[in-house]
Design a protein around this motif. Structure first.
Motif, mmCIF file in Angstrom:
data_model
loop_
_atom_site.group_PDB
_atom_site.id
_atom_site.type_symbol
_atom_site.label_atom_id
_atom_site.label_comp_id
_atom_site.label_asym_id
_atom_site.label_seq_id
_atom_site.Cartn_x
_atom_site.Cartn_y
_atom_site.Cartn_z
ATOM 1 N N ARG A 9 7.958 1.815 -0.499
ATOM 2 C CA ARG A 9 6.880 1.097 0.142
ATOM 3 C C ARG A 9 5.753 2.410 0.506
ATOM 4 O O ARG A 9 5.936 3.686 0.414
ATOM 5 N N GLU A 12 2.319 3.394 6.485
ATOM 6 C CA GLU A 12 2.173 2.829 7.475
ATOM 7 C C GLU A 12 0.300 2.597 7.394
ATOM 8 O O GLU A 12 -0.422 3.746 6.781
ATOM 9 N N ASN A 16 -0.039 -1.965 11.527
ATOM 10 C CA ASN A 16 1.096 -1.647 11.332
ATOM 11 C C ASN A 16 1.396 -2.821 12.520
ATOM 12 O O ASN A 16 1.180 -3.091 13.613
ATOM 13 N N GLU A 81 1.968 -8.132 -1.909
ATOM 14 C CA GLU A 81 2.862 -8.468 -0.483
ATOM 15 C C GLU A 81 2.337 -10.253 -1.729
ATOM 16 O O GLU A 81 1.096 -10.529 -1.190
ATOM 17 N N HIS A 148 4.671 -3.703 -1.460
ATOM 18 C CA HIS A 148 4.549 -3.414 -0.206
ATOM 19 C C HIS A 148 6.568 -4.004 0.167
ATOM 20 O O HIS A 148 7.388 -3.730 -0.430
ATOM 21 N N GLY A 149 6.841 -4.049 1.422
ATOM 22 C CA GLY A 149 8.157 -4.076 1.655
ATOM 23 C C GLY A 149 8.187 -5.578 1.480
ATOM 24 O O GLY A 149 9.440 -5.472 0.963
ATOM 25 N N ARG A 153 11.606 -5.270 -1.499
ATOM 26 C CA ARG A 153 13.131 -6.210 -0.957
ATOM 27 C C ARG A 153 13.106 -7.033 -2.063
ATOM 28 O O ARG A 153 14.957 -7.111 -2.100
ATOM 29 N N LEU A 172 13.155 -1.585 5.270
ATOM 30 C CA LEU A 172 12.280 -0.774 4.589
ATOM 31 C C LEU A 172 11.440 -0.339 5.447
ATOM 32 O O LEU A 172 10.596 -1.491 5.418
ATOM 33 N N GLN A 173 11.432 0.754 6.013
ATOM 34 C CA GLN A 173 9.792 1.458 6.714
ATOM 35 C C GLN A 173 8.631 1.729 6.158
ATOM 36 O O GLN A 173 9.108 1.944 4.678
ATOM 37 N N PRO A 174 7.283 1.329 6.770
ATOM 38 C CA PRO A 174 6.916 2.533 5.860
ATOM 39 C C PRO A 174 7.055 3.432 5.408
ATOM 40 O O PRO A 174 7.811 4.281 6.152
ATOM 41 N N ASN A 194 14.345 6.432 5.019
ATOM 42 C CA ASN A 194 13.867 6.106 5.182
ATOM 43 C C ASN A 194 12.909 6.947 5.964
ATOM 44 O O ASN A 194 13.520 7.994 7.117
#
Length: 196
Positions: A9, A12, A16, A81, A148-149, A153, A172-174, A194
């Motif tokens: 991913r 940030e 955010n 995204e 992208h998140g 996913r 799943l964080q930046p 992460n």
């Protein structure tokens, strides 16, 4: 068939904590630092990446550039995204205040929901699935996907044989990285990392 997929991913961004899909925003200074640190920690070079696929949006392209990997990069529009439409750039609290009935419908409707003036969840899923099918046919064995998140996913669910409705089980964080060993019979999640 055996492939190793690395799903990264982007770092940030300047927005955010807000719903950011089609908005073409850059990485924040913190986002740039987290990706640079990852590159310096040699997370990828020893992985012998053969091919990189990247979303066309700025935050992903900047992430890719910061990694400085020596591999062919292909920009793929299907990795974008989801387009949140008029909800772009808003917080969840702002959505509740502006469109509480639509937020309720979003929770109930599943993939038939379409973000107001944006993209439907079904259309988003179909284009990400199209990309996943393409990956299954690629002859390269060690592939990095920068996206992208929501996109990642969905890909995790697809490659692991899970219902896309389960996508939120993946935190799943930046700057988050996941790794999948992909076989003809399906995928195995071997890593989910992460940033601290």
């Amino acid at each position: 068939m055996k492939k190793t997929l690395f799903l990264l991913r982007h770092g940030e961004t300047l927005l955010n904590g807000r719903y950011v899909g089609s908005t073409d925003v850059s990485l924040s200074e913190n986002g740039r630092a987290m990706i640079t640190e990852m590159a310096m920690a040699m997370v990828f070079p020893e992985k012998n990446i053969e091919q990189i696929y990247c979303s066309p949006l700025k935050r992903c392209c900047e992430t890719c550039e910061l990694l400085q990997l020596n591999a062919d990069v292909r920009i793929d529009d299907d990795l974008r995204e989801i387009d949140f439409g008029r909800w772009e750039g808003m917080t969840f609290e702002e959505l509740l205040e502006m469109d509480s009935s639509l937020v309720d419908e979003w929770e109930r409707a599943g993939d038939s929901f379409c973000f107001p003036e944006g993209e439907s969840i079904r259309d988003f899923g179909n284009r990400v699935d199209r990309f996943a099918k393409q990956i299954m046919e690629v002859e390269k064995d060690r592939i990095l996907i920068i996206a992208h998140g929501g996109t990642l996913r969905h890909l995790l669910c697809t490659f692991l044989g899970l219902d896309p409705e389960k996508k939120m089980v993946f935190a799943l964080q930046p700057g988050g990285l996941s790794e999948i060993e992909l076989y003809d019979s399906g995928g195995v999640l071997t890593r989910l990392l992460n940033p601290l």
